[in-house]
Design an enzyme around this catalytic site. Structure first.
Site, PDB file in Angstrom:
ATOM      1  NE  ARG A   1      30.594   9.361 -20.529  1.00 49.50           N
ATOM      2  CZ  ARG A   1      31.143  10.410 -19.945  1.00 49.50           C
ATOM      3  NH1 ARG A   1      30.564  10.969 -18.914  1.00 49.50           N
ATOM      4  NH2 ARG A   1      32.271  10.900 -20.402  1.00 49.50           N
TER       5      ARG A   1
ATOM      6  CG  ASN B   1      31.865   6.800 -17.772  1.00 47.32           C
ATOM      7  OD1 ASN B   1      31.963   7.808 -17.087  1.00 47.32           O
ATOM      8  ND2 ASN B   1      32.604   6.578 -18.843  1.00 47.32           N
TER       9      ASN B   1
END
Ligand SMILES: [Zn+2]
Ligand SMILES: [Zn+2]
EC number: 6.2.-.-
Length: 787
Positions: free
Chosen positions: A26, A44
């Site tokens: 990320r 996620n």
């Protein structure tokens, strides 16, 4: 349209699937978003990273391309799905909390070599993990081989037996620490221990403790030319000094492996360079986190013992990947003793074709006669995993081609992207008989197992069943359909029949080369594209109950069916299996069929044996007919005096290729094509004539390779025109042969055909299960449609 609309913001939803949790994915996305001026957010779940992105079309294109081009070290991307959506007017870019997707299971990450940060600590006398053989962090260490269940937390790993000490617990809990949530974390206080166990002699019962004591002992043994069984990440290795002729001979003798090349572990890249040519691509392959064995060109004047790889011009080399390996190569501080060799043979801890030993008890039982001592530890291995093997092929526009996909790669799935195979029942495909792997397909992911090996022994079959249970459990899968090879004699097929009878599951059998071709299409995301498949390999049971192995198959959009469009002219194997082990038998059959070389006599074969084969050929007794390309290579190898008998699978063919690769000249050899048949008989006559006039054997070997490539291409190009097909797949074990592959690729590309070769699973039988599973899905889809 004006320039301003070109600048207009568009919206896209992007889903990236793969190993994207806990690997810094990320923050990576956020950095790329800033660089490409993308607004939106990233978050996620168990299996994916979701990105909501807005920017100009050009910026978004660049952003999406960068997502997979520059990955964080441990991230593995299976696929990226992009869908257009309305612009919401997002500004800035932020990371949003993880969300949970019902029923989703995290991917089990593969094992990863020790990272540079941990290595630095391993060598830092001031660090509390100085010389800790099990040092690891979030970015490195064992994964698949220690996981017993999911979700992946410490209690579901074999590290459950080692409660964290306070210092380790603090690191584990600290979000700012490199060891935050590192499940295999440990230290000298709380982690696993090393010990030494001798296998023989008066001290057989005396176990030595103390990590440095143990390492010094092991190093001394290796330096003295002894054999040490080293417990590693995925199982035991048998190690010895790779520069000592007597040590390597002893290992071969005790392991009952007289010929097959042995892998070498070099202390570092510099040491590897003393043994093999290391190109930039090769160096990258050696140093990647999966640390595979890389097959590389042998250097002249290498210090390796001659018996490590026989007369082969390539050596399988790998670099240390466990902290224990690094410690094994480095001098133990404060000790005078001999320094460990910088080049070690590191071969699987097993006897000949048996499975890898991975528990301490199993190693004691099976390796005590081979090793002089055990370098043991008490971190259990939950699932055995052999070293992976790759080759470097620059000409295919990529660096790495898998030969054996195991440690460092398994159990990463292959994504199934075509609707015919991406949905349907949960499928277990049991693979082939040699180089076995199996494959579990659940939803749209295909999990190919670690290398199981040859299924000939009961031990292998037990190991197979255990690995199936483990993978099925890890994926929380309920097998609904089982797929096996068509061959009635395969142990895997019998296993599948028993399994299906016990559990009441349907069983489908699939033709061997059909599965090879399907595996290639899945490997290259080309399911649904009509293809001609050149499937050249050793042997596979054909639909006509003959032994196939030199086929050209035609497959339309439907993976479930195929047509045999052509094949090699059949050849005869006098004595069947005996011919496989003794290529001179096949050579005699080739000569008889070609009506040439009646007076040819194989070197070092008793005349009585030759006479027996000749009479067998005349009467047809015990003769088996086959279209196997592998056997054709065997026969030609014998004819050219390369080898009359083999010690391991494909030995003669590998050596014949080597002869061709090294040839400076080519002697032209002809092969004919007619009615869908590649007729090799003219080539046999040319070779006999060439030998008679004293032509160079290498030049003839090269001529044979080029002739087979030209004839195969001739057949394929005709069929492609006839069938209006634009794509050709090359698959089967014979395509490990780079001379043949390059020449055939050249012909087909020149004819305007697209050529597919393997990238993610091997072209040999280790890739077969993936194709079987995909065909299983396709057949299930078809039956559903009929109903
Ligand atoms: Zn690390
Ligand atoms: Zn600790």
């Amino acid at each position: 349209m004006s320039a301003t609309s070109h600048q207009q913001a568009v919206g896209r939803s992007i889903e990236v699937r793969g190993v994207v949790q806990g690997v810094g994915f990320r923050p990576h996305v956020a950095r790329l978003a800033a660089r490409h001026r993308i607004a939106g957010e990233v978050g996620n779940d168990e299996l994916s990273v979701f990105i909501e992105a807005e920017g100009t079309a050009a910026e978004l294109d660049a952003f999406v391309a960068a997502l997979t081009a520059e990955l964080p070290p441990l991230a593995v991307v299976l696929d990226v799905r992009v869908t257009e959506r309305a612009v919401l007017g997002a500004s800035g870019f932020r990371i949003v909390p993880s969300r949970h997707r019902a029923g989703a299971r995290t991917l089990v990450p593969p094992d990863v070599a020790v990272c540079d940060d941990c290595l630095a600590e391993l060598r830092d006398p001031g660090d509390r993990r100085y010389r800790h053989a099990f040092i690891t962090c979030t970015n490195c260490g064992p994964r698949f081989t220690i996981i017993t269940d999911l979700p992946y937390d410490r209690p579901a790993t074999t590290m459950r037996d080692f409660p964290l000490c306070r210092a380790c617990e603090a690191e584990y809990a600290d979000p700012a620490d490199r060891r935050h949530h590192a499940q295999p974390l440990s230290c000298h206080v709380c982690g696993p221990r090393l010990w030494w166990e001798p296998t023989a002699g008066p001290d057989a019962d005396s176990v030595v403790l103390g990590d440095d004591e143990v390492l010094a002992l092991a190093q001394g043994m290796l330096a003295a030319g002894r054999i040490v069984a080293v417990k590693g990440v995925g199982g035991f290795h048998l190690a010895c000094d790779a520069t000592s002729e007597s040590a390597v001979r002893l290992l071969r003798e005790r392991k009952r492996r007289p010929h097959k090349p042995l892998a070498v572990m070099a202390k570092d890249v510099g040491t590897a360079r003393r043994v093999v040519e290391v190109s930039p691509a090769a160096e990258a392959a050696l140093l990647q986190p999966s640390r595979p064995i890389v097959l590389l060109p042998r250097r002249d004047g290498s210090p390796l013992a001659a018996t490590v790889a026989g007369n082969l011009d390539e050596i399988g080399v790998m670099l240390p990947y466990a902290p224990l390996h690094h410690l094994l190569f480095e001098p133990v501080p404060g000790r005078e003793g001999p320094v460990a060799p910088a080049l070690l043979v590191m071969t699987s801890g097993n006897l000949a074709d048996e499975p890898l030993a991975f528990t301490n008890d199993d190693a004691r039982a099976r390796l005590a006669r081979i090793a002089d001592g055990f370098l043991m530890h008490d971190r259990e291995i939950a699932v055995p995993c052999e070293d992976s093997v790759v080759t470097i092929q620059d000409e295919a526009g990529q660096a790495e081609v898998p030969v054996r996909r195991s440690r460092g790669y398994a159990p990463l799935p292959v994504a199934l992207d075509h609707p015919v195979v991406s949905t349907g029942p949960t499928v277990l495909a049991v693979g082939a008989e040699v180089k076995n792997t199996f494959c579990l397909v659940r939803e749209d992911l295909a999990f190919v197992s670690a290398h199981i090996g040859d299924m000939g022994s009961l031990e292998s079959q037990v190991a197979f069943g255990r690995s199936v249970d483990q993978l099925v459990r890890l994926r929380d899968a309920e097998t609904e359909l089982v797929v096996a090879d068509l061959h009635p004699g395969y142990a895997t097929r019998r296993w599948a029949e028993d399994y299906c009878a016990t559990l009441g599951r349907p069983l489908i059998t699939v033709q061997h080369h059909h599965a090879h071709l399907a595996a290639l299409l899945v490997d290259r995301y080309r399911v649904g594209t009509p293809v001609l498949g050149v499937t050249y390999d050793g042997t596979g049971y054909g639909c006509d109950r003959q032994i196939w192995g030199g086929e050209v198959l035609s497959m339309g959009e439907d993976l479930a069916t195929f047509e045999r469009a052509g094949h090699l002219a059949p050849l005869v194997l006098p004595g069947g299996e005996a011919a496989v082990r003794n290529p001179f038998r096949t050579a005699l059959a080739l000569l008889a069929a070609a009506g040439a070389g009646e007076d040819w006599t194989p070197e070092d074969v008793p005349p009585a044996e030759v006479a027996l084969v000749r009479s067998q050929l005349a009467s047809g007794t015990g003769c088996v007919t086959t279209t196997s390309a592998g056997r054709l290579f065997d026969g030609v190898a014998a004819l050219l005096g390369v080898r009359q008998r083999v010690g391991y699978e494909a030995q003669a063919a590998v050596e014949l290729e080597m002869l061709a690769r090294r040839a400076r000249r080519t002697t032209p050899v002809e092969m004919a094509v007619a009615d869908g048949l590649v007729d090799w008989r003219p080539a046999v006559r040319d070779i006999v004539a060439g030998l008679a006039r004293g032509a160079d054997r290498g030049a003839l070997a090269k001529g044979f390779h080029l002739a087979l490539a030209a004839a195969t291409a001739g057949l394929v190009v005709t069929e492609a025109e006839h069938r209006q097909v634009g794509m050709v797949g090359l698959t089967g074990g014979v395509f490990a042969n780079r001379v043949l592959t390059a020449a055939l690729r050249q012909h087909l590309t020149t004819a305007g055909l697209e050529v597919l070769t393997h990238r993610r699973v091997p072209c040999n039988d280790a890739g077969l299960a993936l194709g079987q599973a995909a065909i299983g899905r396709a057949i299930a889809a078809r039956e559903k449609g009929v109903r």
